[in-house]
Scaffold this motif. Structure first.
Motif, short mmCIF file in Angstrom:
data_model
loop_
_atom_site.label_atom_id
_atom_site.label_comp_id
_atom_site.label_asym_id
_atom_site.label_seq_id
_atom_site.Cartn_x
_atom_site.Cartn_y
_atom_site.Cartn_z
N GLU A 1 0.82 -1.22 0.00
CA GLU A 1 0.00 0.00 0.00
C GLU A 1 0.85 1.26 0.00
O GLU A 1 2.03 1.23 0.37
CB GLU A 1 -0.90 0.00 1.25
CG GLU A 1 -2.05 -0.95 1.10
CD GLU A 1 -3.07 -0.80 2.22
OE1 GLU A 1 -4.23 -1.16 1.98
OE2 GLU A 1 -2.71 -0.33 3.33
N LYS B 1 -5.76 5.82 0.52
CA LYS B 1 -4.78 4.73 0.46
C LYS B 1 -4.83 4.13 -0.94
O LYS B 1 -5.91 3.99 -1.52
CB LYS B 1 -5.14 3.65 1.49
CG LYS B 1 -4.24 3.68 2.71
CD LYS B 1 -4.30 2.40 3.51
CE LYS B 1 -5.63 2.18 4.19
NZ LYS B 1 -5.57 1.07 5.18
N LYS C 1 -3.41 0.97 -3.64
CA LYS C 1 -2.87 -0.39 -3.71
C LYS C 1 -1.84 -0.49 -4.84
O LYS C 1 -2.05 0.08 -5.92
CB LYS C 1 -4.00 -1.41 -3.98
CG LYS C 1 -4.74 -1.87 -2.73
CD LYS C 1 -5.45 -3.19 -2.97
CE LYS C 1 -6.24 -3.67 -1.74
NZ LYS C 1 -5.57 -3.45 -0.45
N HIS D 1 0.11 2.50 -8.76
CA HIS D 1 -0.87 2.18 -7.70
C HIS D 1 -2.24 2.69 -8.11
O HIS D 1 -2.34 3.59 -8.93
CB HIS D 1 -0.48 2.87 -6.38
CG HIS D 1 0.92 2.64 -5.93
ND1 HIS D 1 1.99 3.27 -6.52
CD2 HIS D 1 1.43 1.86 -4.96
CE1 HIS D 1 3.11 2.89 -5.91
NE2 HIS D 1 2.80 2.03 -4.96
#
Ligand SMILES: C[C@H](CNC(=O)c1ccc(S(N)(=O)=O)cc1)Cn1ccc2ccccc21
Ligand SMILES: [Zn+2]
Length: 265
Positions: free
Chosen positions: A80, A89, A91, A124
């Motif tokens: 993360e 947040k 991933k 991400h």
């Protein structure tokens, strides 16, 4: 979609044909990060250090997709990203590289016009958005910050022991379309500089088609060192037309009304 690439026939200057946003987009990437003068990066004291939680990947595929080499862990990975300019947040999805055929070119972002020999991108996607729940959906979502890509410049110096497992694998994916399952564990955290405090950040896009304008870019000031041999290993990877990939970087795009923030003075 004519297969895009980096040659004269299918390179960045032709991408607008299938991907009009290449020429009409106002938040395209990469850009030249200017540190002095009118349109220079502006220090923002509110910008916090970037926080990454990258437990060593145990299962991953290393792929040559014809325009880069990409390391993609299995879906279960829990890596993360948060902090920095981010409010959510993110991933981890994959990392890949851009490089040139000599040490004076290869990075996508530039600093005051200077190119580094390569650039590492850690990709991400926002895992806290109500609008999507996978990377693929995030890319197609039109959310301005669906993705966050961390960019690290590579410069030639000492051998990078942490990246050695990756650069040693390049010969195994020499042919475009080839992939190997990554043997053993890979510790991505060990590749990165200790402190993730000094970076540039701006709103941009994917640097390859579909050039979606959904990326919060974070480009770190401190380059990562790799050896000449490690750089040469990238330059031996083939593009699927029997030629090595020797310049998979897009030239810088206009800033338009965007501003670039810097987390350091
Ligand atoms: C984009 C996706 C393939 N491209 C990428 O994942 C990607 C990631 C990072 C960068 S960079 N260099 O900016 O870090 C560039 C490309 C395929 N894909 C997934 C969903 C989807 C929907 C429409 C079209 C293509 C789609
Ligand atoms: Zn990239």
């Amino acid at each position: 979609m004519a297969p895009w690439g980096y040659s004269k026939e299918n390179g960045p200057a032709t991408w607008h044909k299938d991907c009009p946003i290449a020429n009409t987009g106002v938040r395209q990437s990469p850009i030249d990060l200017i540190t002095t003068g009118q349109t220079c990066a502006k220090y923002d004291s509110n910008l916090k250090p970037v926080i990454v939680s990258y437990p060593a990947f145990s299962e991953a595929t290393f792929l040559n997709n014809g325009h880069s080499v990409q390391f993609q862990p299995s879906a279960g990975n829990l890596s993360e990203l948060s902090g920095g300019p981010l409010t959510k947040k993110y991933k981890f999805e994959q990392f890949h590289f851009h490089w040139g055929n000599n040490d004076s070119e290869g990075s996508e972002h530039r600093v005051n016009g200077k190119m580094y020999p390569a650039e590492l991108h850690l990709v991400h996607w926002n895992s806290e958005s109500p609008n999507f729940s996978s990377f693929q959906e995030a890319v197609g979502s039109n959310d301005p910050h669906a993705l966050c890509v961390l960019g690290f410049f590579l410069k030639v110096g000492a051998e990078n022991a942490s990246l050695k497992p990756i650069t040693d694998l390049l010969s195994k994916v020499k042919n475009a379309g080839s992939s190997v399952s990554f043997p053993g564990k890979f510790d991505l955290k060990a590749v990165l500089p200790e402190t993730l405090t000094d970076y540039y950040t701006y709103d941009g896009s994917l640097t390859t088609p579909p050039l979606a304008e959904c990326v919060k870019w974070i480009v770190f000031k401190e380059p990562i060192e790799v050896s000449t041999a490690q750089m040469e290993a990238f330059r031996a990877v083939d593009d699927g037309h029997g030629k090595p990939i020797t310049g998979n970087y897009r030239p810088p795009c206009p800033l338009h009304t965007r501003t670039v923030a810097a987390s350091f003075k």
